[in-house]
Motif scaffolding. Structure first.
Motif, PDB file in Angstrom:
ATOM      1  N   TYR A 188      11.289  -3.311  -0.395  1.00  0.00           N
ATOM      2  CA  TYR A 188      11.706  -4.489  -1.422  1.00  0.00           C
ATOM      3  C   TYR A 188      10.787  -4.519  -3.067  1.00  0.00           C
ATOM      4  N   PRO A 189      11.532  -4.371  -4.020  1.00  0.00           N
ATOM      5  CA  PRO A 189      10.757  -4.280  -4.977  1.00  0.00           C
ATOM      6  C   PRO A 189      10.134  -5.775  -5.489  1.00  0.00           C
ATOM      7  N   GLY A 227       0.572  -1.327  -0.021  1.00  0.00           N
ATOM      8  CA  GLY A 227      -0.135  -0.094   0.029  1.00  0.00           C
ATOM      9  C   GLY A 227       0.836   1.179  -0.170  1.00  0.00           C
ATOM     10  N   THR A 228       0.281   2.294  -0.683  1.00  0.00           N
ATOM     11  CA  THR A 228       1.090   3.418  -0.714  1.00  0.00           C
ATOM     12  C   THR A 228       0.794   4.520   0.302  1.00  0.00           C
ATOM     13  N   ALA A 229      -0.338   4.295   0.904  1.00  0.00           N
ATOM     14  CA  ALA A 229      -0.676   5.368   1.985  1.00  0.00           C
ATOM     15  C   ALA A 229      -0.066   4.918   3.338  1.00  0.00           C
ATOM     16  N   ARG A 289      -5.168   2.919  -7.029  1.00  0.00           N
ATOM     17  CA  ARG A 289      -4.066   3.788  -6.720  1.00  0.00           C
ATOM     18  C   ARG A 289      -2.715   3.221  -6.409  1.00  0.00           C
ATOM     19  N   THR A 290      -2.608   2.172  -5.692  1.00  0.00           N
ATOM     20  CA  THR A 290      -1.485   1.327  -5.306  1.00  0.00           C
ATOM     21  C   THR A 290      -0.516   0.939  -6.771  1.00  0.00           C
ATOM     22  N   ILE A 291      -1.725   0.580  -7.713  1.00  0.00           N
ATOM     23  CA  ILE A 291      -1.005  -0.034  -8.868  1.00  0.00           C
ATOM     24  C   ILE A 291      -0.556   1.207  -9.592  1.00  0.00           C
ATOM     25  N   ARG A 292      -1.362   2.201  -9.864  1.00  0.00           N
ATOM     26  CA  ARG A 292      -0.762   3.444 -10.574  1.00  0.00           C
ATOM     27  C   ARG A 292       0.462   4.028  -9.953  1.00  0.00           C
ATOM     28  N   LEU A 326       5.253  -2.408  -5.138  1.00  0.00           N
ATOM     29  CA  LEU A 326       4.763  -3.108  -6.177  1.00  0.00           C
ATOM     30  C   LEU A 326       5.073  -2.625  -7.429  1.00  0.00           C
ATOM     31  N   GLN A 327       5.359  -3.184  -8.502  1.00  0.00           N
ATOM     32  CA  GLN A 327       5.433  -2.836  -9.837  1.00  0.00           C
ATOM     33  C   GLN A 327       4.602  -3.583 -10.732  1.00  0.00           C
TER      34      GLN A 327
END
Length: 671
Positions: free
Chosen positions: A346-347, A253-255, A315-318, A278-279
């Motif tokens: 970690y990527p 999650g990006t938040a 949003r996480t994917i974007r 996440l990529q």
């Protein structure tokens, strides 16, 4: 589709560069949704493409004259070439024989290349133009070679196949009839990496393409590829062998924090939050990216709040869209570094399983491990779509389709790292190679109409948002909703959390409103609308908005000037409209209009109906908070602009309410 051109939203916008997916190329192994990598890639195991059909590594022999010069002379011949050439009747046979041999060999080679195949007879050959996804193109090319050598005939004419690597997204754009994005020639046979493309292309492609996993020539599931070091750490943490997608999305999650992230799981997982970065390949250009969206829709679509959890996952994917699968794996080289901080998680890569196989076959410094989530996944099925309109070509295409299902082709595909259509894995799949031979569960197929709807949602949600946020500061906002927390404080905290969900390329502005805040005006601007990452003096706009939140106070004895404020905000956003954004107003209030000197509800509705422009749409969404809110009144205003109104009764509901309001753009302008 966009309002500004006739190309579908999922279609790639830029044509491929020279040397792109339609150019002749060596086998690349890993799936590459955006086409082949640029020429001149770095050499070595990490940079060289994997070639399943080359000989094992061996020491290269010196080339040309340098190699010859290394050999010691074998005789007294002055040039050091060993014994002298023989003479017959005064003629040197060595050079002459070499020249004759070269002529004969060249002539034979030219004949072999140009020959339509042994045993062909009749008129001109029926030549099939086959467009294959780059990941399977090497195997399809080998099958076409055997097909051509077999001298098939259709109506007395020789049948041949000519194969080219072609980006599935570009071919789908062409076949849809909505534009050209790098592929200008319609193929007779199309082998994309997924039936998702045939559904988007519609028409003959959809009718002829495979409808499920079993009809394709090869299958590969979408997995989460992680560096081997991360896989070891997850195992040491006690993570299950097959964790859930929800826990994985929560850890990516990006938040800040997971409690407010709709992509988060239930919080009971052992994977620490924000451990992963996440990529995902661009869903508009990659079946893997499309599959990621379909997974999010299938797993989160039934969650409470409807569109809001899907919006959070988008949003996480974007935030992690990568240009290609190869670009995703490039980040693994740095994953073994110590002292990992917030900016260096970690990527991890959403990728086809076959891409993991091909990546590891190049013997990288940091190998990848495929993680197979417990709920199942989407398979890329590589269907064969016969598009030829000519009867002879259609007949030849059916013969080629049969050849693509034979044992030799299946073996070639296994060597590339693909599973059989039924899911059986190559013998090389093992923990040592980072792959599990057991097939993961396949999620049910997605109808073409649902794929199109999901891609339209992605096209809208992936647009940057341009929003004017307006917070009510009337006297009633000073009431406590829980001990020690007023309604205004709870609203501001929610707005702060919402701000964290917006990426830096969003545009945001902040107003407050009551009555008579600035002379006769009921509203006041705190921060003007603009990019969140724009520097204004010594701070960014994001920092200024956060600072403004901290300074917001209730106006004692202030009333609610709702109608005046919403009209002013709507007019401002329409006047400053930017077509590359979703333009919206988000108004937070705890009551109803209480400005007797202002416009009436009917006057407000009439003004907004008159000013609403579908060519420059501005959406108004209302967030009501408390028991005094007249939701019907708010909804009537919002729906004139294809927005809506939402009411929260408790502080715990407000985060989901905010996300639902942001999700509203999924269905505009037909909400």
């Amino acid at each position: 589709m966009s309002a500004f051109d006739d190309v579908p939203e999922w279609a790639p916008r830029n044509p491929p560069e020279p040397g792109g997916p339609e150019s002749p190329s060596p086998f690349l192994g890993a799936s590459q949704p955006t086409g082949l990598p640029p020429r001149g890639a770095p050499s070595g195991h990490d940079g060289e493409p994997f070639d399943a059909f080359s000989r094992p590594d061996r020491a290269p022999r010196p080339a040309g004259p340098a190699h010859a010069a290394d050999k010691p002379p074998r005789g007294p011949w002055p040039l050091g070439g060993g014994r002298p050439p023989r003479r017959v009747g005064g003629v040197l046979l060595g050079p002459l024989a070499g020249a004759i041999g070269l002529v004969l060999l060249t002539g034979f080679g030219a004949y072999a290349i140009a020959s339509p195949g042994v045993g062909c007879s009749g008129g001109g050959a029926v030549t099939l133009d086959v467009a294959a996804a780059p990941d399977v193109e090497p195997a399809v090319t080998r099958t076409a070679g055997r097909f051509n050598d077999a001298a098939h005939e259709v109506g007395g004419r020789c049948a041949r196949a000519r194969v080219r690597a072609a980006d599935p997204a570009a071919v789908a754009t062409l076949l849809s009839g909505k534009g050209v994005a790098g592929v200008a020639r319609r193929p007779d046979v199309w082998i994309p990496d997924s039936s998702l493309w045939t559904g988007l292309a519609g028409g003959p492609a959809q009718a002829a393409g495979a409808s499920g996993r079993s009809a394709g020539i090869a299958s590969t599931p979408i997995v989460l590829a992680v560096p081997r070091g991360l896989a070891t750490r997850l195992r040491n943490l006690g993570a299950p062998e097959r964790p859930s997608w929800k826990d994985l999305l929560a850890a990516a999650g990006t938040a800040p924090g997971t409690g407010g992230d709709p992509a988060a799981g239930d919080g009971a997982g052992v994977i620490p939050p924000r451990l992963l970065r996440l990529q995902v390949p661009d869903p508009a250009r990659s079946a893997t990216g499309m599959g990621a969206l379909l997974l999010a829709g299938a797993l989160l679509g039934g969650a409470p709040g409807g569109e809001a959890p899907f919006t959070g996952a988008v949003r996480t994917i974007r935030e992690g869209v990568a240009v290609s699968v190869d670009a995703q794996f490039a980040a693994f080289a740095t994953s073994a570094s110590s002292g990992r901080g917030e900016a260096d998680r970690y990527p991890v890569a959403m990728a086809p399983e076959q891409a993991v196989f091909a990546y590891n076959a190049r013997r990288p410094a940091e190998a990848a491990v495929a993680v197979y989530p417990a709920e199942g996944t989407v398979y890329l099925d590589h269907p064969v779509a016969v598009l030829a309109r000519d009867r002879a070509k259609a007949g030849a295409a059916r013969l080629l389709e049969a050849a693509l299902a034979d044992g030799e082709t299946r073996e070639d595909l296994r060597r590339l790292g693909f599973r059989a259509p039924g899911g059986a894995a190559p013998a090389s799949f093992s923990p040592r190679t980072g792959l599990d031979p057991r097939p993961p569960r396949a999620l049910p197929g997605t109808p073409a109409a649902e794929v199109r709807r999901t891609m339209q949602s992605w096209a809208q949600l992936s647009l940057s948002i341009r929003m004017l946020s307006i917070i009510d500061v009337s006297g009633s906002m000073d009431e406590e909703v829980v001990p020690g927390v007023t309604r205004l404080q709870s609203t501001v905290r929610t707005a702060q959390g919402g701000l964290a969900l917006l990426p830096d390329d969003s545009e945001l502005g902040q107003w407050i409103f009551s009555t008579g805040l600035q002379g006769d005006r009921d509203w006041r601007e705190l921060v003007g609308v603009g990019p969140l990452d724009q520097r204004l003096g010594s701070a960014t706009r994001r920092q200024l908005v956060l600072s403004a939140f901290a300074r917001i106070r209730v106006k004692e004895h202030g009333d609610t000037g709702l109608y005046d404020t919403v009209m002013a905000a709507f007019d401002y956003m329409k006047r400053t409209y930017k077509p590359e954004y979703v333009n919206s107003v988000l108004l937070w209030t705890d009551g109803r209009n209480e400005d007797p000197g202002g416009p009436s509800l009917e006057e407000t509705l009439d003004h907004m109906r008159r000013e609403y422009d579908p060519e420059r749409p501005v959406q108004v969404n209302m967030l009501g908070y408390g028991s005094d809110v007249d939701v019907n009144e708010l909804r009537r205003i919002a729906r004139v602009t294809h927005g809506d109104a939402y009411v929260a009764r408790t502080p715990g509901q407000i985060q989901a309410i905010f996300l639902r309001a942001v999700s509203r753009r999924v269905c505009e302008p037909d909400c």
